[in-house]
Design a protein around this motif. Structure first.
Motif, short mmCIF file in Angstrom:
data_model
loop_
_atom_site.label_atom_id
_atom_site.label_comp_id
_atom_site.label_asym_id
_atom_site.label_seq_id
_atom_site.Cartn_x
_atom_site.Cartn_y
_atom_site.Cartn_z
N LYS A 120 0.83 -1.22 0.00
CA LYS A 120 0.00 0.00 0.00
C LYS A 120 0.86 1.26 0.00
O LYS A 120 0.59 2.20 -0.76
CB LYS A 120 -0.94 0.01 1.21
N LYS A 124 1.36 4.11 -3.08
CA LYS A 124 1.18 5.54 -2.84
C LYS A 124 2.44 6.31 -3.25
O LYS A 124 2.39 7.31 -3.95
CB LYS A 124 0.98 5.75 -1.33
N ARG A 128 2.80 8.65 -6.74
CA ARG A 128 3.09 10.09 -6.73
C ARG A 128 4.24 10.41 -7.68
O ARG A 128 4.24 11.44 -8.35
CB ARG A 128 3.43 10.52 -5.29
N GLU A 133 -2.42 6.38 -10.67
CA GLU A 133 -2.88 5.58 -9.56
C GLU A 133 -2.42 4.15 -9.75
O GLU A 133 -2.70 3.53 -10.77
CB GLU A 133 -4.40 5.61 -9.48
N GLN A 338 6.93 4.90 4.61
CA GLN A 338 5.96 5.89 5.09
C GLN A 338 6.68 7.16 5.52
O GLN A 338 6.28 8.27 5.18
CB GLN A 338 5.15 5.30 6.25
N TYR A 341 7.85 8.97 2.49
CA TYR A 341 6.71 9.62 1.82
C TYR A 341 6.43 10.97 2.47
O TYR A 341 6.21 11.97 1.78
CB TYR A 341 5.49 8.70 1.90
#
Lengths: 469, 450
Positions: A120, A124, A128, A133, A338, A341
């Protein structure tokens, strides 16, 4: 001759092995091997087979197995195999420790195609970057390192007789993986542009468009590119990728883009994902590596990213080969991504800090090599720098290596006599072209400053000794 | 093995067990792209997998999951600590030796040297792989090819057949059969091979036979005599033996795990496969190993260097430390290899009791952490259920929906011709914490109530 008849002596059984009679085409290597079996089994009371499968013909030698063993045997300053000798950043080590203490499920099987939190965040993060998508469940396969992602890709797509174009110099595993998949490698070399002299930047090494176009045939299934490139360090520019993309689209083939060093670009070079060019997402498998991204090569977490209709075939290979990857390591990498990101583009991002650190180390190594009279090719990206060693006159005097290419001999001599480990660059060339590239060796500069200093000391002392004669 | 059966079973199981109906399980969307981008021949028909479907079922928290085979009990703390310590050592986060981290292969050489009663070369006779699964794959790719036949005993861990097929070879199946006359108090020891039938499966094309002891799903622990009969055939026909022994430490009182590689004439022709995941209750670490003679293991090593090159370093270091600790304790009750078996024996006995309470007829396993149960006596009418899949698939679907209990249909582990022998059986996993077994007990106790 029935092999069920156990009254026949063992060696007679092996001579009459139906496999030998059944196959219409035997190459000399397997004939030789079977004659060795015949001799050896005469000495055994129980005949056990000497076996190998045809898919393993010619893929048994491996440069890493050979040189990591040597580096381990001799006390060396190791600028050979590509791994950092410093630790991964503390935030990712903490993430791994948290995962270890994070409950029972962290130590049991997770989703086969990729731990959900990891796929996931990757969807993401890369969504980006490429501006589309990306479906976490359909468009990703998590693999045991980029290495296994490559394996799944070749196994998923290649049938006997398919051709795969490989840009030289190439990370050595592409060739045996293509062969194991029954494919035929077709090589095209990067060459230094004549107009700018000997080619002292990786940017000067380019593909000839006409030559590239000539390599495509009706049997071409795929092309493999590696950017930033190992060992050269080339970062393919947009127009170079466009040229490759145009041919992929024209011939309707798949592009396999190995981008494990994607964050490591220097001097303003920009990494561009070929999958982001028009018409390329639907035909590109992009390979990535957490090991190279987070300086944790021993965690062996990598991925293949691409359109679901291609990735699903990689998943089939994966579920019939290793099925799952380690859960806790994937959880840690998810936490790492994460963070990246959230801090992307800022000074806190590891993806900014690491190339900045390596930029300096790269300059330092280049300076050191020049100071001892070598001419390194300055890499625009990646972990490595190659240099021409033709000017170094050494008496290799090692009969055990006399049949090997010059750079292999030189590297072994350097390990044994000087305690410095590097990698011979002809190992990254096809058998056809190896002979033309025997004068380069590869250094890895992703090392502690103390390691680089130790290498400098060795080289300078050697230079001093040489100039005293 | 009829691939149509396998596809059909998997597809129907996938359809009905899916909890998320919007998730595309197979690509029903029209593929607009080229035919040139289709799958390679080697994986044709191998895309469906019963576990891929069932992991999604496990996500439903209201279902008591005795389906997929992994523990919900924690691993031993010293194993977890070993991993946390390894991660703190800089060089243990980088690549290690491709065929196995030195401290791990040395520990394996020690432990198995003792078990086998022979010197095992850590560098030439051992390969560390991504789980027992990865060892099976390296073995198939290294030693099996087109034109070969491989004998597989039913019921079998389901990956054997697709791996043999991916290697281009032909699976030849032979079922374990329940001894005639046995109607109750059945043990996995009552499931045996017919010797003449077994001998008839060997021919000049036979490259290998795969055995799994303790067996998944039945739990059979092959006796020395049974293994000797198989060994005799291997020697007579000069075939290899791939012995999947991932549950080797989980053997219950009165039974002994025998390594076929220790029988005369067998070391030179056997690859034995083991699993750290099953040994230390860390299935998510995905580490396993193959042990065998150099002339066979070297081909597995060649596969390894061309497929994933090396396994994760810190995990290997932690397994090495765990093995060394338990090596010192071997033979004593504190040794995890025996303490886990003791803990599981209690859970096994509990499962037997509660399955009987529901009216099922369990087969008491001699080893492993699964138990199969015959549901015939329940006379559950499933004629209203659509589809032509075997009874056990329908039963599982019904049981998940009506009873909120998940298990695995045993025909997932056999070929088409053997469906009639196995379609009244379901497989349950009992390496679960007491609260999970409590929840299962409640369901099974109240089975006959509406």
């Amino acid at each position: 001759m029935p092999r069920e008849d156990a009254s026949l002596p063992a060696c007679h059984l092996c001579l009459c092995a139906p496999g030998m009679l059944r196959r219409p085409v035997l190459n000399l290597a397997s004939l030789w091997k079977r004659s060795v079996v015949l001799t050896s089994c005469q000495n055994k009371s129980v005949m056990a087979r000497e076996l190998h499968t045809r898919r393993l013909e010619g893929v048994d030698k491996n440069i890493w197995v050979e040189f990591t063993q040597m580096a381990a045997e001799y006390k060396v300053v190791n600028l050979g195999q590509g791994f950092p000798d410093f630790s991964p950043p503390s935030f990712i080590r903490e993430a791994f420790c948290n995962a270890i203490n994070g409950g029972v499920s962290m130590h049991q099987y997770t989703r086969a195609f990729g731990h959900p939190p990891l796929v996931k965040i990757l969807a993401k993060f890369f969504g980006r970057i490429v501006g589309r998508e990306i479906d976490a469940m359909e468009d990703f396969l998590i693999a045991v390192g980029a290495y296994q992602a490559l394996f799944c890709t070749f196994q998923a797509l290649l049938n006997e007789g398919d051709e795969v174009i490989i840009v030289e110099p190439f990370f050595d595993c592409y060739q045996p993986m293509v062969m194991m998949g029954g494919g035929t490698p077709v090589y095209i070399p990067l060459k230094p542009r004549k107009s700018t002299g000997p080619g002292l930047s990786s940017a000067d090494w380019v593909l000839c468009p006409e030559e590239l176009a000539s390599k495509f045939s009706p049997r071409t299934k795929a092309i493999v590119i590696n950017t930033p490139n190992n060992p050269l360090g080339k970062v393919f520019q947009r127009d170079e990728l466009q040229m490759i993309a145009d041919l992929c689209i024209k011939h309707d083939i798949i592009c396999i883009s190995d981008e494990v060093y994607e964050w490591l670009t220097y001097d303003g070079s920009q990494h561009i994902k070929i999958a982001s060019l028009p018409g390329m997402w639907e035909r590109t498998v992009t390979i990535g590596s957490a090991g190279k991204t987070f300086s944790a090569t021993g965690w062996k977490v990598g991925w293949a990213m691409g359109p679901g209709h291609i990735i699903k075939h990689l998943k089939t290979v994966h579920q019939n080969s290793v099925y799952h990857c380690a859960t806790a390591a994937q959880e840690a990498v998810a936490v790492g991504f994460q963070k990246e990101y959230d801090t992307f583009g800022t000074e806190e991002s590891y993806f900014k800090q690491l190339p900045a650190q390596l930029h300096t180390k790269r300059l330092r190594l280049a300076e050191c090599l020049r100071s001892v009279g070598l001419e390194p090719i300055m890499p625009q990206g990646g972990y490595f720098m190659i240099t021409d060693i033709s000017d170094l006159k050494v008496d290799l005097n090692d009969p055990s290596t006399k049949d090997e290419p010059y750079d292999f001999r030189f590297v072994k001599w350097l390990i044994k006599e000087k305690g410095l480990a590097t990698i011979p660059v002809s190992g990254f060339y096809s058998p056809e072209h190896r002979g033309d590239f025997q004068n380069y060796i590869r250094f890895c500069f992703v090392k502690e400053d103390s390691t680089l200093k130790a290498a400098e000391d060795i080289l300078r002392q050697w230079r001093v000794k040489q100039s005293n004669f | 093995m009829n691939i149509t059966h396998m596809l059909r079973s998997c597809r129907s199981l996938c359809c009905f067990l899916e909890t998320n109906p919007t998730r595309k399980f197979f690509s029903t969307q029209f593929n607009m792209t080229s035919n040139k981008h289709k799958n390679a021949n080697r994986i044709e028909g191998l895309d469906k997998n019963v576990w891929v479907a069932l992991t999604s079922v496990a996500a439903d928290p209201s279902v008591v999951n005795l389906g997929q085979g992994y523990p919900d009990i924690p691993p031993p703390s010293y194993v977890k600590e070993g991993l946390a310590q390894a991660v703190m050592v800089d060089r243990l986060n980088q690549y290690t030796r491709g065929f196995g981290h030195p401290s791990l292969v040395k520990a394996l050489s020690q432990v198995y040297g003792k078990v086998y009663g022979r010197q095992i070369d850590p560098f030439k006779e051992i390969l560390v792989t991504v789980g027992g699964y990865g060892s099976l794959f390296s073995t198939m790719q290294g030693l099996v090819e087109e034109g070969d036949e491989v004998i597989i005993i039913e019921p079998f861990f389901d990956c054997y057949v697709p791996m043999v097929r991916m290697a281009g070879a032909k699976p030849v199946l032979i079922p374990l059969r329940l001894k005639s006359g046995k109607k109750s108090d059945i043990s996995s020891a009552d499931w045996i091979l017919d010797q003449e039938e077994l001998a008839s499966k060997f021919n000049s094309k036979t490259k290998a036979i795969i055995i799994n002891t303790p067996n998944n799903p039945i739990g059979k622990v092959f006796t020395r005599n049974e293994l000797q009969a198989i060994a005799d055939l291997c020697i007579k026909h000069d075939t290899l033996c791939f012995s999947d022994e991932v549950y080797e430490w989980l053997v219950y009182k009165g039974h002994e795990h025998v390594k076929i590689a220790t029988l005369p004439g067998m070391w030179d022709r056997t690859i034995t496969i083991s699993s750290a995941g099953k040994t230390f209750s860390v299935t998510g670490w995905k580490l396993g190993w193959s042990i065998g003679p150099e002339h066979l293991v070297k081909h597995l090593q060649t596969v390894m260097q061309n497929t994933l090159y090396t396994c994760p370093t810190p995990l290997q270091e932690a397994v090495a430390q765990g093995l060394l600790r338990d090596y010192e304790l071997m033979g004593q009750p504190e040794c995890y290899f025996s303490s886990l078996a003791e803990e599981l024996e209690g859970k096994r006995d509990r499962m037997v009791t509660i399955l009987k309470q529901a009216g099922m007829n369990p087969v008491v396993p001699e080893g492993g952490y699964f138990i199969i149960a015959d549901v015939t006596a329940l006379n559950q009418d499933l004629s209203h259920m659509e589809g032509d899949e075997p009874y056990d698939y329908k039963f599982i679907r019904w049981m998940i929906k009506e009873k909120k209990l998940a298990a695995i249909p045993v025909t997932a582990f056999c070929g088409e011709e053997s469906i009639k022998h196995f379609e009244k059986y379901i497989r349950l996993c009992f390496i679960k914490q007491d609260s999970t077994l409590d929840a299962a007990e409640t369901i099974l106790k109240n089975w006959s109530k509406a």
